[in-house]
Design a protein around this motif. Sequence first.
Motif, PDB file in Angstrom:
ATOM      1  N   GLU A   8      -4.100   9.000   2.012  1.00 54.74           N
ATOM      2  CA  GLU A   8      -4.834   8.199   1.037  1.00 54.74           C
ATOM      3  C   GLU A   8      -5.142   6.808   1.574  1.00 54.74           C
ATOM      4  O   GLU A   8      -6.231   6.263   1.342  1.00 54.74           O
ATOM      5  N   ARG A   9      -4.219   6.238   2.320  1.00 54.51           N
ATOM      6  CA  ARG A   9      -4.450   4.899   2.881  1.00 54.51           C
ATOM      7  C   ARG A   9      -5.485   4.931   4.011  1.00 54.51           C
ATOM      8  O   ARG A   9      -6.292   4.006   4.141  1.00 54.51           O
ATOM      9  N   ILE A 187      -1.134  -0.419   8.157  1.00 52.53           N
ATOM     10  CA  ILE A 187      -0.564   0.923   8.059  1.00 52.53           C
ATOM     11  C   ILE A 187       0.942   0.886   8.330  1.00 52.53           C
ATOM     12  O   ILE A 187       1.732   1.578   7.668  1.00 52.53           O
ATOM     13  N   GLN A 188       1.356   0.070   9.281  1.00 58.57           N
ATOM     14  CA  GLN A 188       2.784  -0.060   9.599  1.00 58.57           C
ATOM     15  C   GLN A 188       3.586  -0.638   8.442  1.00 58.57           C
ATOM     16  O   GLN A 188       4.798  -0.429   8.343  1.00 58.57           O
ATOM     17  N   GLY A 189       2.920  -1.404   7.577  1.00 62.21           N
ATOM     18  CA  GLY A 189       3.615  -2.103   6.506  1.00 62.21           C
ATOM     19  C   GLY A 189       4.174  -3.438   6.944  1.00 62.21           C
ATOM     20  O   GLY A 189       5.054  -4.005   6.295  1.00 62.21           O
ATOM     21  N   TRP A 315      -8.662  -3.445   5.610  1.00 66.55           N
ATOM     22  CA  TRP A 315      -7.240  -3.821   5.619  1.00 66.55           C
ATOM     23  C   TRP A 315      -6.592  -3.575   4.257  1.00 66.55           C
ATOM     24  O   TRP A 315      -5.474  -3.072   4.188  1.00 66.55           O
ATOM     25  N   TRP A 316      -7.300  -3.938   3.184  1.00 61.73           N
ATOM     26  CA  TRP A 316      -6.728  -3.753   1.847  1.00 61.73           C
ATOM     27  C   TRP A 316      -6.505  -2.267   1.570  1.00 61.73           C
ATOM     28  O   TRP A 316      -5.454  -1.876   1.044  1.00 61.73           O
ATOM     29  N   GLY A 317      -7.466  -1.445   1.919  1.00 61.71           N
ATOM     30  CA  GLY A 317      -7.321  -0.015   1.731  1.00 61.71           C
ATOM     31  C   GLY A 317      -6.167   0.557   2.528  1.00 61.71           C
ATOM     32  O   GLY A 317      -5.434   1.431   2.037  1.00 61.71           O
ATOM     33  N   HIS A 320      -3.017  -0.610   0.482  1.00 63.05           N
ATOM     34  CA  HIS A 320      -2.798  -0.237  -0.914  1.00 63.05           C
ATOM     35  C   HIS A 320      -3.499   1.036  -1.372  1.00 63.05           C
ATOM     36  O   HIS A 320      -3.335   1.422  -2.533  1.00 63.05           O
ATOM     37  N   GLY A 321      -4.243   1.670  -0.493  1.00 62.39           N
ATOM     38  CA  GLY A 321      -5.013   2.816  -0.953  1.00 62.39           C
ATOM     39  C   GLY A 321      -6.105   2.379  -1.920  1.00 62.39           C
ATOM     40  O   GLY A 321      -6.608   1.258  -1.848  1.00 62.39           O
ATOM     41  N   LEU A 322      -6.453   3.251  -2.837  1.00 64.61           N
ATOM     42  CA  LEU A 322      -7.496   2.938  -3.819  1.00 64.61           C
ATOM     43  C   LEU A 322      -6.902   2.530  -5.167  1.00 64.61           C
ATOM     44  O   LEU A 322      -7.589   2.544  -6.196  1.00 64.61           O
TER      45      LEU A 322
END
Length: 383
Positions: A8-9, A187-189, A315-317, A320-322
Motif C-alpha cells: 500500500e505504501r 519506507i524504512q521508517g 514521500w508522504w505516500g 503513510h499510504g493513502l
Amino acid sequence: MAASRLAERFRASMVLSGVGDALGFNNGSFEFDFSGDSIHQAVKRMGGVAKLEVCDCRVSDDTIMHIATAKALVTDEKDFDQMMRNFAHEYKNCMRQMSGRSPGLTCQSSCSQLRPGRVGGYKIPFNPRGGGCGAAMRAMCIGLLYWRPSDLEDLIAISVESGRMTHHHPTGFLGSLASALFTAYAIQGKNVVDWGRGLLETVPKAMKYVSESDHAAKENAGKESYFVEHWIDYLKERDLLEGTKAIFPRKYGVEERDEFYKRVSFSGWGGASGHDAPLIAYDAILGSETWLDVCERGVFHGGDNDSTGCIAGAWWGAMHGLDNVPDSHYKLLEFKDVLEKLSRKLLEASEKRNADSTSNADSTSNADSTSNADSTSGAVNTA
C-alpha cells in the motif's frame, strides 16, 4: 512490516506523486503563477483543498518522466550499461507524450543527445547550467526499489547516472539523489528530522562515485558546494543539524512560505532547481500532520509547485499510504492504473533483489563453513 501495508505504501508513493504533480500543475495555470496567495484563493473558489478533484487536471512532464524512470527500473536488467541505456530509451521515448505538459528545456535538449542504441549512449557532456529540478522530480521511485540500507550503493549509482542523463551538474543530479534517498528513508521508517543529515552524509559518497567514474569526473569535482551549502543553511535554520525537532517561524503562512521558498531558490522561482525542489518538499513534510497540510505547504505555493508537489507526494505516500487522502484527489488521476501497476512491479523487483541477496549471502556462508570444516579436517588428519 506486513506485506500488504508495504504494498500500500509503494502504491501510495507512486499515486500521490502524480496527485501532487496534477494539483500543482493544474493544467499549467498554477505552475506558472508566482503568487501563493493567488493560488490559495483559487483553491478556495474550487471548494477548498479537501474537495479538489484531479479528474480535470492532467499530469505534467514530471509524472511522465517519473513513469519512464519506473519502467526502466523494473526491466530486471543486470548489465549496468544496458540498464542505463534502458533509462535513456525511456526518457527519450517519453518526450513524445509531452504535448501540453510543459517539459523543461534542459530535459528536452538533453534527451535529444541520448543514444540508447550505443554502448555508453546514456552519457551526455557536463553542463554548467544543468542545475534544474528535472532530475529530482522523477527519481523518487528509485528509492522504492533500493529502499533497504544495504541498497545504498546501488541507489547512489542509479540516481546519479539517471539524473545526469539530463542534468549533468551536481546541483541537478544530487537533487535526484535526495528524492530517491528520502523515499528510501520513508519506507524504512527513518525519523523525518534525520533525513537532511542523512543526505549530507551521503553526498560525499555520491561525489566519490562520480570521481571514480570514467565520465566527467574532473568537471564535476568541487561543484557540489552550492547544493551542500544550501542544505546546511536550511538545516541550521530549522535547527536540524544537531537538533531533534524542526523549528519553524511563529508566523509561517502562505506569504511567509513564498518568501522563504524564493530565498532558498536559485533565481526566485522556488522549487525550480535540484537543490530547492527536494528542500521545499522536505520543508512541507516536516511541517505537515496530514495530507491536506502537504498540499497547503508543498503544492500550493508560488513557484515550481508541480515538482515540489510530485516529490512531497511520493514521500508522504511512502510514509503513510493513502490514509485520510480524499478519494477525489486520486480516484480519477490520469495514469493512475499505470502508476499502480508500476508500484507492484517495483515491489516485486525489490523483494526479488532481497531474496537474491539473502540467497547469495547464504551460499557464501555455506561455502565458508565448508572451507573451514575442510581446513579443520585436514589439520586433524595431519596431526
